[in-house]
Design a protein around this motif. Structure first.
Motif, PDB file in Angstrom:
ATOM      1  N   PRO A   1     -22.390 -11.488  79.024  1.00  9.07           N
ATOM      2  CA  PRO A   1     -23.391 -11.653  80.087  1.00  9.07           C
ATOM      3  C   PRO A   1     -23.935 -13.076  80.200  1.00  9.07           C
ATOM      4  CG  PRO A   1     -24.308 -10.437  78.227  1.00  9.07           C
ATOM      5  CD  PRO A   1     -22.846 -10.582  77.976  1.00  9.07           C
ATOM      6  N   TRP A   2     -23.879 -13.866  79.124  1.00 10.00           N
ATOM      7  CA  TRP A   2     -24.450 -15.221  79.180  1.00 10.00           C
ATOM      8  C   TRP A   2     -23.384 -16.258  79.501  1.00 10.00           C
ATOM      9  CZ3 TRP A   2     -29.143 -13.777  79.418  1.00 10.00           C
ATOM     10  CH2 TRP A   2     -29.703 -12.862  78.531  1.00 10.00           C
ATOM     11  N   ARG A   3     -22.170 -15.833  79.733  1.00 10.71           N
ATOM     12  CA  ARG A   3     -21.042 -16.763  79.953  1.00 10.71           C
ATOM     13  C   ARG A   3     -20.988 -17.795  78.820  1.00 10.71           C
ATOM     14  NH1 ARG A   3     -21.418 -19.852  84.466  1.00 10.71           N
ATOM     15  NH2 ARG A   3     -23.683 -19.618  84.495  1.00 10.71           N
ATOM     16  N   ALA A   4     -20.986 -17.306  77.603  1.00 10.66           N
ATOM     17  CA  ALA A   4     -20.947 -18.196  76.443  1.00 10.66           C
ATOM     18  C   ALA A   4     -19.510 -18.365  75.968  1.00 10.66           C
ATOM     19  CB  ALA A   4     -21.799 -17.611  75.319  1.00 10.66           C
ATOM     20  N   LEU A   5     -19.263 -19.417  75.197  1.00  7.53           N
ATOM     21  CA  LEU A   5     -17.901 -19.709  74.748  1.00  7.53           C
ATOM     22  C   LEU A   5     -17.615 -19.185  73.357  1.00  7.53           C
ATOM     23  CD1 LEU A   5     -17.449 -23.398  75.938  1.00  7.53           C
ATOM     24  CD2 LEU A   5     -16.269 -21.386  76.803  1.00  7.53           C
ATOM     25  N   THR A   6     -18.655 -19.004  72.542  1.00  6.26           N
ATOM     26  CA  THR A   6     -18.392 -18.635  71.158  1.00  6.26           C
ATOM     27  C   THR A   6     -17.730 -17.258  71.094  1.00  6.26           C
ATOM     28  OG1 THR A   6     -20.703 -17.984  71.106  1.00  6.26           O
ATOM     29  CG2 THR A   6     -20.130 -20.048  70.021  1.00  6.26           C
ATOM     30  N   LEU A   7     -17.076 -17.005  69.955  1.00  8.18           N
ATOM     31  CA  LEU A   7     -16.144 -15.875  69.880  1.00  8.18           C
ATOM     32  C   LEU A   7     -16.764 -14.504  70.009  1.00  8.18           C
ATOM     33  CD1 LEU A   7     -13.580 -17.109  67.267  1.00  8.18           C
ATOM     34  CD2 LEU A   7     -13.045 -15.973  69.416  1.00  8.18           C
ATOM     35  N   GLU A   8     -18.029 -14.354  69.558  1.00  2.28           N
ATOM     36  CA  GLU A   8     -18.589 -13.002  69.595  1.00  2.28           C
ATOM     37  C   GLU A   8     -18.673 -12.493  71.032  1.00  2.28           C
ATOM     38  OE1 GLU A   8     -20.413 -15.642  69.383  1.00  2.28           O
ATOM     39  OE2 GLU A   8     -22.536 -15.357  69.789  1.00  2.28           O
ATOM     40  N   TRP A   9     -18.688 -13.409  72.016  1.00  5.14           N
ATOM     41  CA  TRP A   9     -18.802 -12.981  73.411  1.00  5.14           C
ATOM     42  C   TRP A   9     -17.454 -12.736  74.059  1.00  5.14           C
ATOM     43  CZ3 TRP A   9     -23.394 -11.324  74.385  1.00  5.14           C
ATOM     44  CH2 TRP A   9     -24.485 -11.902  73.736  1.00  5.14           C
ATOM     45  N   GLN A  10     -16.380 -12.977  73.334  1.00  6.55           N
ATOM     46  CA  GLN A  10     -15.058 -12.804  73.941  1.00  6.55           C
ATOM     47  C   GLN A  10     -14.499 -11.403  73.704  1.00  6.55           C
ATOM     48  OE1 GLN A  10     -14.762 -15.381  75.772  1.00  6.55           O
ATOM     49  NE2 GLN A  10     -16.409 -16.357  74.597  1.00  6.55           N
ATOM     50  N   VAL A  11     -15.269 -10.548  73.035  1.00  2.29           N
ATOM     51  CA  VAL A  11     -14.834  -9.163  72.844  1.00  2.29           C
ATOM     52  C   VAL A  11     -15.811  -8.243  73.563  1.00  2.29           C
ATOM     53  CG1 VAL A  11     -13.633  -9.550  70.668  1.00  2.29           C
ATOM     54  CG2 VAL A  11     -16.084  -9.096  70.656  1.00  2.29           C
TER      55      VAL A  11
ATOM     56  N   THR B   1     -21.440   3.731  68.949  1.00  2.00           N
ATOM     57  CA  THR B   1     -20.520   2.624  69.134  1.00  2.00           C
ATOM     58  C   THR B   1     -19.314   3.087  69.945  1.00  2.00           C
ATOM     59  OG1 THR B   1     -21.212   1.909  66.985  1.00  2.00           O
ATOM     60  CG2 THR B   1     -19.300   0.840  67.886  1.00  2.00           C
ATOM     61  N   GLU B   2     -18.903   2.232  70.828  1.00  2.00           N
ATOM     62  CA  GLU B   2     -17.765   2.569  71.682  1.00  2.00           C
ATOM     63  C   GLU B   2     -16.495   2.695  70.858  1.00  2.00           C
ATOM     64  OE1 GLU B   2     -18.121   0.656  76.011  1.00  2.00           O
ATOM     65  OE2 GLU B   2     -16.847  -0.371  74.575  1.00  2.00           O
ATOM     66  N   HIS B   3     -15.686   3.633  71.207  1.00  2.55           N
ATOM     67  CA  HIS B   3     -14.399   3.723  70.518  1.00  2.55           C
ATOM     68  C   HIS B   3     -13.431   2.801  71.200  1.00  2.55           C
ATOM     69  CE1 HIS B   3     -14.905   7.374  68.026  1.00  2.55           C
ATOM     70  NE2 HIS B   3     -15.984   7.391  68.768  1.00  2.55           N
ATOM     71  N   HIS B   4     -12.993   1.830  70.484  1.00  2.00           N
ATOM     72  CA  HIS B   4     -12.002   0.971  71.086  1.00  2.00           C
ATOM     73  C   HIS B   4     -10.627   1.553  70.811  1.00  2.00           C
ATOM     74  CE1 HIS B   4     -11.294  -2.735  73.163  1.00  2.00           C
ATOM     75  NE2 HIS B   4     -10.254  -2.923  72.394  1.00  2.00           N
TER      76      HIS B   4
ATOM     77  N   LYS C   1     -24.939  -7.600  73.070  1.00  2.00           N
ATOM     78  CA  LYS C   1     -23.735  -7.509  72.230  1.00  2.00           C
ATOM     79  C   LYS C   1     -23.855  -6.346  71.258  1.00  2.00           C
ATOM     80  CE  LYS C   1     -20.710  -9.516  72.508  1.00  2.00           C
ATOM     81  NZ  LYS C   1     -19.475  -9.090  73.196  1.00  2.00           N
ATOM     82  N   MET C   2     -25.018  -6.186  70.663  1.00  2.00           N
ATOM     83  CA  MET C   2     -25.173  -5.195  69.603  1.00  2.00           C
ATOM     84  C   MET C   2     -25.245  -3.781  70.142  1.00  2.00           C
ATOM     85  SD  MET C   2     -27.603  -6.992  66.823  1.00  2.00           S
ATOM     86  CE  MET C   2     -28.775  -7.969  67.669  1.00  2.00           C
ATOM     87  N   THR C   3     -25.894  -3.605  71.306  1.00  2.00           N
ATOM     88  CA  THR C   3     -26.107  -2.235  71.776  1.00  2.00           C
ATOM     89  C   THR C   3     -25.186  -1.888  72.925  1.00  2.00           C
ATOM     90  OG1 THR C   3     -27.732  -2.988  73.368  1.00  2.00           O
ATOM     91  CG2 THR C   3     -28.550  -2.378  71.187  1.00  2.00           C
TER      92      THR C   3
ATOM     93  N   PRO D   1     -20.522  -3.033  72.699  1.00  2.54           N
ATOM     94  CA  PRO D   1     -20.377  -3.622  71.360  1.00  2.54           C
ATOM     95  C   PRO D   1     -18.902  -3.845  71.023  1.00  2.54           C
ATOM     96  CG  PRO D   1     -20.908  -1.299  71.204  1.00  2.54           C
ATOM     97  CD  PRO D   1     -21.003  -1.646  72.644  1.00  2.54           C
ATOM     98  N   PRO D   2     -18.654  -4.699  70.065  1.00  3.58           N
ATOM     99  CA  PRO D   2     -17.260  -5.039  69.742  1.00  3.58           C
ATOM    100  C   PRO D   2     -16.528  -3.859  69.114  1.00  3.58           C
ATOM    101  CG  PRO D   2     -18.812  -6.629  68.810  1.00  3.58           C
ATOM    102  CD  PRO D   2     -19.610  -5.462  69.268  1.00  3.58           C
ATOM    103  N   PRO D   3     -15.192  -3.856  69.197  1.00  6.31           N
ATOM    104  CA  PRO D   3     -14.419  -2.802  68.528  1.00  6.31           C
ATOM    105  C   PRO D   3     -14.673  -2.801  67.025  1.00  6.31           C
ATOM    106  CG  PRO D   3     -12.982  -4.532  69.375  1.00  6.31           C
ATOM    107  CD  PRO D   3     -14.348  -4.820  69.888  1.00  6.31           C
ATOM    108  N   THR D   4     -14.333  -1.683  66.373  1.00  6.67           N
ATOM    109  CA  THR D   4     -14.673  -1.510  64.964  1.00  6.67           C
ATOM    110  C   THR D   4     -14.242  -2.689  64.101  1.00  6.67           C
ATOM    111  OG1 THR D   4     -14.289   0.795  65.358  1.00  6.67           O
ATOM    112  CG2 THR D   4     -14.624   0.150  63.094  1.00  6.67           C
ATOM    113  N   PHE D   5     -13.038  -3.181  64.344  1.00  5.71           N
ATOM    114  CA  PHE D   5     -12.577  -4.296  63.515  1.00  5.71           C
ATOM    115  C   PHE D   5     -12.624  -5.620  64.258  1.00  5.71           C
ATOM    116  CE2 PHE D   5     -10.743  -0.611  61.329  1.00  5.71           C
ATOM    117  CZ  PHE D   5     -11.381  -0.791  60.110  1.00  5.71           C
TER     118      PHE D   5
END
Ligand code: HEM
Ligand SMILES: [Cu+2]
Lengths: 645, 197
Positions: A591-601, A4-7, A504-506, A604-608
C-alpha cells in the motif's frame, strides 16, 4: 481476529491431532503447564530446603530464597517446559532422531496458534506486539495513579511506600516490558522479510525468547501482592535500598533476569540471521536501515545486558545469601552497583532508541518519495553511537559521590555522542527536504518523533554538562528529559512502526482518520503533560517523591489533567487496532509503494515468506529514481539471473 | 531444490556467510558470557582494589592453591580430550568420539566435585565479608558454567552412543566443544586472579 492467509495450504505438515483424555495432560499446552509448574515448584523448594539443611543455615524456612528459587526461577521453568518450549531439545538430548523438516509448530491457522509455542517469526512478532501493548496499558494505568496522587500537594490516595511502588513498576514495565521488547517484536516480524530469508536463524530459540516475556511482566506486576509491597527503589533499583527494602525487590531482580535473557537470545538470533541469511545480492551496504539499526542494537544487547544481569544478581545475593557486594559496613563497594548498572543502562537507552531510528528511516524515506540522505553515514553513525555509548555511563552519577576525576571525561564523551545523533537528525531533515510528502499516520508519528526527540536531545545536553546536572539532578527536569526521549522518541517510533506495518501484519488497513486523531491527541497531550516538567524541575521539584511544596500546585494540577487526556488517547489507538484487525478493508501487498522486500509479498506474507529466495539488485531507497529496483522476485528473478549469467 | 518440491517447505535460505549459523551463534553467546564474567571481575576489583581492602585474603584465611592447581590441570586436560573427540568424529572414528566425550565428562565432573568439597572445607562462607562474597561469586559463576557445559556434553555423549554424528555432520559435538574450551580458558583467568594474585 483475522487468520493468516493460506498461500500454499499443502506446505503445512498436517496439524497435530488434538489429544484426548489423559493424553491432554501430556501434550504441550497450558494444561501440562499447570502440573509442571507445581512439579517444578516442588523441585525448587526441595533444592532450597535441602541446601539450607546441608549447609546448616537457620531457619530452614526463609522467604527470600524460597521466593527467588522456587517461585521466580523453577516455577516459570516448569511453565516453559509445560507449554513445550523445550520439547525439541529434550527430544534431542534423549538421543532421538531429529526431524528438521517438521513444520507442525510453524505458522498460524487460527487465533489459537498465537497462544502456543510457535516458531514462525511473523507469529512471534505479533505475539510480542500484543503482549507488549498489554504491558504498555498496564504501565500506563499505573502512571495514571501516579498523576492522580500528584494532582494536589499532600498525600491523597497512596501512602509514600505504595506511591514509590507505583512509579517503580510503571517505569520498569515501560522499559523492560514495552519499549525494548516492542522493538524486538517489530523487528522479528520485519527483519527476516527485509533480508529475503524464510525465517530467523534459530526459530525455536526465537519462540522461547518470546515466552520469557509474559513471565517477566507478570512477575513485576505480582510484586504488588506480597506483604511489604512492590519493589519501590525505582527502575534503577539502587543498592542498598533494593537490598534492604521489601521482598518485592526480589521480583524486580528476577524479572530483569527473565527479560534480559529474552533480549539476549533475540539479539543473538538477529545477529546470526543478519550475518548468515541475507538474500543473494543483499550486501551490508544494501540492507535497509531498519536492519542496520537492529544489527547495532543487537550488538549492544549482547555486550551490555550481562552487566545488568550481574548487578541484579549481586543485589539479590546480598539479600538472599547475605553476601557483602554492596554492603559498605562489611567492606562492600556501594557505588559499584551504580557503575555496573549504568554500564548497561546507558547503552540501554540506545537499545531503546536505535531500532526506532531504523523505523523512522524507513517511514520518512517512503513517505517523502526520496532516497534517504547520506545512507552510509546513517549506518556509520549507528556504529559510532554503539561505541561511544559505552564510554558515558557515569553521567548518571555526577552527584553520586564517585571519583571527581571521572566527571569531566564523562561530560566530554556525553557531549560527543550528540554528534552522530545530530548527523541522523539532519539526514532525516535533508530526506524530507523538497520531498513529495505523504502525511499518512506513520509519517505523522515519524515527524512527531523528529521534533520531540530533538527537544529531548537538547535537555540531554544540558544534563550532560556537570554544573547544570548538579542543579537539576533528581528533579522533574530529568523526568521531562526521559519522557521526551522515551515517549516522544521511542514510543512515537513504535507507533510509527505499528501503523506502517499494520497492513502487512494483518492484511487489513487501519482507519486513517482515527490514526490521525490518535496522533494529534497524543502529541498535544504529551507536550501539555511533559513540557511544564522542565519548568518545575528547574525550580527544584524533586522526582520520586509523593508530596511536593505548595508552590508547584498549579502546574501539577495542569499536568495531571493533561496526562489523563494523554492516557485517554490510547483508547482511540486500541479501538482502531482491534476494530481494523477484525473488519478493516483488505490491504494490498504494497500500500505504501515501498521498495524494501517485506512489501513485495502478499499481506500477510505466505507462511515461509517467499516461494523462492529473491535476488537483490540495488539499494533499498531509490524512490523517485527512474527504473531503480531493490530486488527481483519470481519470473523476473529468473530473467535477471539469466541476464547476469 | 527443484520447483516441484519447493512447496514442501520453506525455500532454502541463502547462506550469506562462510561461518555456519550455530557456530556463529555460539561465539556471540560466548561474547555475552565474557561480559558476564567481566561484571563479576569488576565487582571483585571494586572490593579489592578500589576499596583498598586491608588484607587479601583477610587474616587467618587461606585458599587451597595447590589443590585448586591440580584441579586446574584436570580441567585443562579435559580440553584436550574434547579436541580429540572432535578430531575423531571428523575422521569418522566413533570409538574415539565416544572415548573422548566420556573422558571429558569424567574430568569435568571431577573438577566440579573437587570444587564442592573445597567449598565445605575452605572455612568461610559467602556471607563472610567481600572476600568470601567475591570468592564464591567468581568460582560459583564458573561452576555454574561447568555445569552447563557438562549438560551440553551429556547431550552429545548420549547422541554419540545412539549412533548420531558423522564425519560430515557433527555440529552437536563441535558446538558444546567450543563452549567447553571457553569454560576452561575462563577458569584459568579465574584461578589466576582469585587464587594466585
Ligand atoms: C543527546 C543525547 C543524550 C544526552 C546527552 C543525555 C544525557 C543524559 C544525562 C546526563 C542524564 C542524567 C540525568 C540525571 O540523572 O541527573 C540522562 C538521564 C536519562 N536519559 Fe538521557 N541523554 C541523551 C539521550 C537519551 C536517550 C536517546 C534516551 C532514551 C531513549 C535517554 C534516556 C534517559 C533516561 C531513561 C534517563 C534517566 C535515568 C534515571 O532514571 O535516572 N537519554 N540523560
Ligand atoms: Cu545515559
Amino acid at each position: 481476529m483475522s487468520t493468516t492467509e493460506h498461500h500454499h495450504p499443502e506446505v503445512h505438515a498436517a496439524p497435530r491431532p488434538p489429544a484426548t483424555g489423559l493424553r491432554r495432560l501430556l501434550a504441550p499446552g497450558f494444561l501440562r503447564a499447570i502440573w509442571m509448574m507445581a512439579l517444578f515448584f516442588g523441585i525448587g523448594l526441595a533444592l532450597v530446603l535441602g541446601i539450607r539443611a546441608i549447609a546448616g543455615w537457620h531457619p530452614l524456612w526463609h522467604w527470600p530464597p524460597v521466593l527467588a528459587v522456587a517461585f521466580l526461577t523453577t516455577m516459570p521453568l516448569g511453565f516453559l517446559a509445560g507449554i513445550g518450549a523445550f520439547d525439541y531439545w529434550t527430544h534431542y538430548a534423549l538421543g532421538r532422531p531429529t526431524r528438521p523438516e517438521d513444520h507442525s509448530g510453524h505458522g498460524a491457522r487460527s487465533w489459537r496458534d498465537y497462544f502456543r509455542v510457535n516458531t514462525d517469526h511473523k507469529v512471534i512478532g505479533v505475539q510480542y506486539l500484543v503482549t507488549t501493548v498489554f504491558f504498555f496499558v498496564a504501565g500506563g494505568l499505573l502512571a495514571m495513579f501516579v498523576r492522580a496522587e500528584l494532582a494536589r500537594p499532600g498525600t491523597q490516595f497512596f501512602d509514600p511506600q505504595t506511591y514509590n511502588g507505583l512509579f517503580s513498576v510503571h517505569a520498569s514495565l515501560m522499559i523492560f516490558l514495552f519499549i525494548i521488547p516492542a522493538f524486538a517484536g517489530l523487528a522479528n516480524y520485519v527483519v527476516p522479510l527485509m533480508l529475503g530469508a524464510p525465517d530467523m536463524a534459530f526459530p525455536r530459540l526465537n519462540a522461547l525468547s518470546y515466552w520469557l516475556l509474559p513471565i517477566a511482566g507478570i512477575m513485576m506486576l505480582s510484586s504488588f501482592l506480597i506483604p511489604g509491597g512492590a519493589f519501590a527503589a525505582g527502575w534503577t533499583g539502587y543498592a542498598p535500598l533494593s537490598v534492604v527494602g521489601s521482598d518485592g525487590n526480589i521480583f524486580f531482580q528476577m524479572a530483569v533476569q527473565w527479560a534480559g535473557a529474552s533480549s539476549i537470545m533475540t539479539a543473538l538470533n538477529f545477529l546470526v540471521t543478519i550475518i548468515t541469511m541475507r538474500a543473494p545480492g543483499m550486501t551490508f551496504w544494501r540492507m535497509p536501515l531498519l536492519v542496520w539499526a537492529n544489527f547495532t542494537t543487537s550488538l549492544l544487547v549482547v555486550i551490555a545486558t550481562p552487566f545488568i544481569a550481574a548487578s541484579q544478581f549481586f543485589a539479590l545475593f546480598d539479600r538472599v545469601l547475605g553476601t557483602d557486594f554492596f554492603r559498605p559496613e562489611s567492606g562492600g563497594y556501594v557505588l559499584g552497583y551504580q557503575h555496573i548498572f549504568w554500564f548497561y543502562s546507558h547503552p540501554a537507552v540506545y537499545i531503546m532508541m536505535l531500532p526506532g531510528f531504523g523505523i523512522v528511516s524507513e517511514v520518512i524515506s517512503v513517505m517523502s518519495r526520496k532516497p534517504i540522505f547520506g545512507y552510509r553515514l546513517m549506518a556509520l553513525s549507528l556504529m559510532a553511537i554503539l561505541f561511544l555509548g559505552f564510554s558515558v555511563w557515569a553521567h548518571h552519577m555526577f552527584v553520586s559521590g564517585m571519583a571527581p576525576w571521572l566527571r569531566v571525561p564523562m561530560m566530554i564523551t556525553t557531549l560527543l555522542i550528540a554528534v552522530p545523533t545530530g548527523i541522523k537528525v539532519f539526514s532525516w531533515l535533508a530526506t524530507i527536504w523538497e520531498g513529495k510528502l505523504n502525511f499518512s499516520t506513520p509519517m505523522l508519528w515519524a515527524l512527531g518523533f523528529l521534533s520531540m526527540f530533538v527537544i529531548g536531545g537538547l535537555s540531554g545536553i544540558y544534563l550532560g554538562a556537570v554544573p547544570i546536572d548538579i542543579h537539576t539532578s533528581d528533579t522533574y527536569f530529568v523526568v521531562a528529559h526521559i519522557h521526551y526521549v522515551l515517549f516522544g522518541g521511542s514510543l512515537f517510533t513504535i507507533f510509527a512502526g505499528i501503523y506502517y506495518w499494520f497492513p502487512k501484519m494483518t492484511g487489513r488497513m487501519y482507519d486513517e482518520r482515527l490514526g490521525k486523531l490518535h496522533f494529534w491527541l497524543t502529541f498535544v497531550g504529551f507536550n501539555a503533560t511533559f513540557f511544564p516538567m522542565h519548568l518545575i524541575g528547574v525550580q527544584g521539584m524533586p522526582r520520586r517523591v509523593v508530596d511536593y511544596a505548595p508552590e508547584f500546585a498549579n502546574w501539577n494540577f495542569f499536568i495531571s489533567v493533561a496526562s489523563f487526556g494523554l492516557g485517554a488517547s490510547t483508547i482511540v489507538f486500541l479501538y482502531n487496532m482491534i476494530n481494523s484487525w477484525a473488519r478493516g478493508p483488505r490491504a494490498t501487498g504494497n500500500p505504501w509503494r515501498a521498495l524494501t522486500l517485506e512489501w513485495q509479498v502478499s499481506s500477510p506474507p505466505p507462511t515461509f515468506n517467499f516461494d523462492e529466495i529473491p535476488q537483490v539488485v540495488g539499494n533499498p531507497y531509490e524512490y523517485g529514481v527512474p527504473g531503480a529496483r531493490h530486488a527481483v522476485l519470481g519470473e523476473e528473478r529468473v530473467e535477471e539471473l539469466e541476464r547476469v549469467r | 531444490m527443484s520447483t516441484a518440491d519447493a512447496h514442501a517447505g520453506p525455500p532454502v535460505a541463502h547462506q550469506s556467510s562462510r561461518v555456519s549459523a550455530p557456530v556463529l551463534g555460539m561465539f556471540l553467546f560466548i561474547g555475552s558470557e565474557i561480559m558476564l564474567f567481566g561484571a563479576f571481575f569488576t565487582v571483585y576489583f571494586f572490593a579489592r582494589v578500589v576499596n583498598n581492602a586491608p588484607a587479601w585474603p583477610p587474616e587467618g584465611l587461606e585458599l587451597p592453591v595447590l589443590v585448586a592447581g591440580v584441579n586446574t590441570a584436570i580441567l585443562v586436560t579435559s580440553s584436550f580430550t574434547m579436541h580429540w573427540a572432535l578430531q575423531s568424529v571428523k575422521r569418522g572414528s566413533r570409538a574415539g568420539l565416544q572415548a573422548g566425550l566420556v573422558l571429558t565428562l569424567a574430568m569435568g565432573l571431577t573438577f566440579l566435585l573437587t570444587q564442592m568439597i573445597e567449598y565445605t572445607r575452605v572455612g568461610f562462607a559467602p556471607r563472610d565479608g567481600t572476600f568470601g562474597s567475591t570468592f564464591y561469586g567468581l568460582t560459583g559463576l564458573h561452576g555454574a558454567h561447568v555445569f552447563i557445559g557438562l549438560t551440553l556434553l551429556t547431550f552429545a555423549t548420549v547422541r554419540a552412543f545412539r549412533g548420531h554424528f558423522t564425519a560430515e555432520h557433527h555440529h552437536g559435538v563441535e558446538i558444546p566443544g567450543i563452549y567447553w574450551h571457553f569454560v576452561d580458558v575462563m577458569w584459568i583467568v579465574v584461578y589466576a586472579s582469585v587464587y594466585l594474585l
